[in-house]
Design an enzyme around this catalytic site. Sequence first.
Site, PDB file in Angstrom:
ATOM      1  N   HIS A 155      50.642  37.122  46.627  1.00 38.63           N
ATOM      2  CA  HIS A 155      49.546  37.819  45.964  1.00 38.63           C
ATOM      3  C   HIS A 155      49.885  39.308  45.941  1.00 38.63           C
ATOM      4  CE1 HIS A 155      45.445  39.467  45.481  1.00 38.63           C
ATOM      5  NE2 HIS A 155      45.073  38.269  45.064  1.00 38.63           N
ATOM      6  N   ASP A 161      49.635  36.063  55.441  1.00 40.81           N
ATOM      7  CA  ASP A 161      48.434  36.151  54.606  1.00 40.81           C
ATOM      8  C   ASP A 161      47.790  34.772  54.599  1.00 40.81           C
ATOM      9  OD1 ASP A 161      46.574  36.085  52.555  1.00 40.81           O
ATOM     10  OD2 ASP A 161      47.909  36.902  51.028  1.00 40.81           O
ATOM     11  N   GLN A 207      44.234  31.864  51.775  1.00 42.50           N
ATOM     12  CA  GLN A 207      44.077  30.558  51.128  1.00 42.50           C
ATOM     13  C   GLN A 207      44.254  29.395  52.105  1.00 42.50           C
ATOM     14  OE1 GLN A 207      43.022  30.221  48.054  1.00 42.50           O
ATOM     15  NE2 GLN A 207      43.121  32.405  47.590  1.00 42.50           N
ATOM     16  N   LYS A 254      36.044  33.517  51.372  1.00 40.78           N
ATOM     17  CA  LYS A 254      36.684  32.268  50.950  1.00 40.78           C
ATOM     18  C   LYS A 254      36.369  31.118  51.907  1.00 40.78           C
ATOM     19  CE  LYS A 254      40.549  34.839  48.908  1.00 40.78           C
ATOM     20  NZ  LYS A 254      40.164  34.790  47.498  1.00 40.78           N
ATOM     21  N   CYS A 273      46.616  37.664  40.107  1.00 38.35           N
ATOM     22  CA  CYS A 273      47.174  38.685  41.007  1.00 38.35           C
ATOM     23  C   CYS A 273      48.516  38.241  41.579  1.00 38.35           C
ATOM     24  CB  CYS A 273      46.192  39.007  42.131  1.00 38.35           C
ATOM     25  SG  CYS A 273      44.682  39.799  41.579  1.00 38.35           S
TER      26      CYS A 273
END
Length: 406
Positions: free
Chosen positions: A124, A201, A204, A227, A365
């Site tokens: 991302h 990261d 997700q 999220k 992104c």
Amino acid sequence: MSQQLDIDQIRAQYPILTRKIDGHDLIYLDNAATSQTPRCVVQTIEDMYYMHKANVHRGVHTISQEATDRVEATREKVRDYINAGSTQEVIFTRGTTEAINLVASTFGDMLYNGDEIIVTAMEHHSNIVPWQLIGRRKRVRLRVVPVSDRGECDLDAYEDLFTDSTRFVALAHVSNVLGTVNPVKEMIAIAHRHGVPVLIDGAQAMPHMRVDVKDLDCDFYAFSSHKMYGPTGVGVLYGKRHWLNTMAPYQGGGEMIGNVTFEHTTFADLPFKFEAGTPDYVDVAAFGAAIDYIKELGMENIAAHEHELLEEATRELLEIPGMRIFGTQSGKGAVISFLVGDISSYDMGLLLDKLGIAVRTGHHCAQPLMQRYGVQGMVRASFAVYNTLDEVHRFTAAVKRVAGMF
């Protein structure tokens, strides 16, 4: 559908799912961008504003102490949920992006001209641009792990990227476009063999799987509340205490200090050293409620349900002539990015919206990844616990209908 979840009861927690868009029942499939928020979380926000609103960590009065207790209770919930060693390793931020920027800015101060940072081609922008900004100041070079046609990182190429100049690795746990679940534990072990720390990261990953930072042995792990069925504006940076103690504060102001004079300032102990100013204590408390909600549903149940939706949607979409699905890893996350023939992602998304279906379109992104696949953008459908097989059938039928218009 999972026998462990009462989806009708779950959906009743989300008033937005009763909306109609252009006369059609809303089908919300933009969960990778942000999930919806259940009543129990919103009720916590209301309770905090109405009954417990006072600045935290600074007052001896009852309401301030109540608000402080709520924030620190959430910190402990996060620590327990990710299996961090201490609440000192749990820093509240505004989201994954700020968490990554915190590390890039502070760890970046310790980099020198000619140093190298390894990222992957599926990152991302939030895990690319902060490192580029550091690179401009320090002439630090990004080195990129290639991605296969299936959407998987080349581990041999990854290991070959390490040199004597490699100082840091930053990579996604799960791709927001491809759904690829990277073998981060193995990738972290490779980096550590070279003496290089790793940031993951996890934006997700956290909504869809259990994450144990001790088991991964990552040095940093970043994720967002919004999220995970929680409020916007709250995120977490997990960091090993060794690194957090080594790094300078990210911002200056109230709360992050020990003692201030006009000549010199000392800083507070972890985690407050990195939490300058008044925190979003209302939404932090609500994030604690979201973690409770996920634990009550059971991550294993959520994952099984989402996998069933993903498998059915994939099977039905592949029956549509001209369908291209990007990211075909076995065991991928609950995300499908696709194109049909020469139909632009924008046109497909716009027409699906007219049928009540909310999907994401564009480059997500992740423009370097779009370039890797030679496209301008993709349509992305992403699933959450409140989605149903009926919605999947209606979604795939709508894609087929739109494809027939061109």
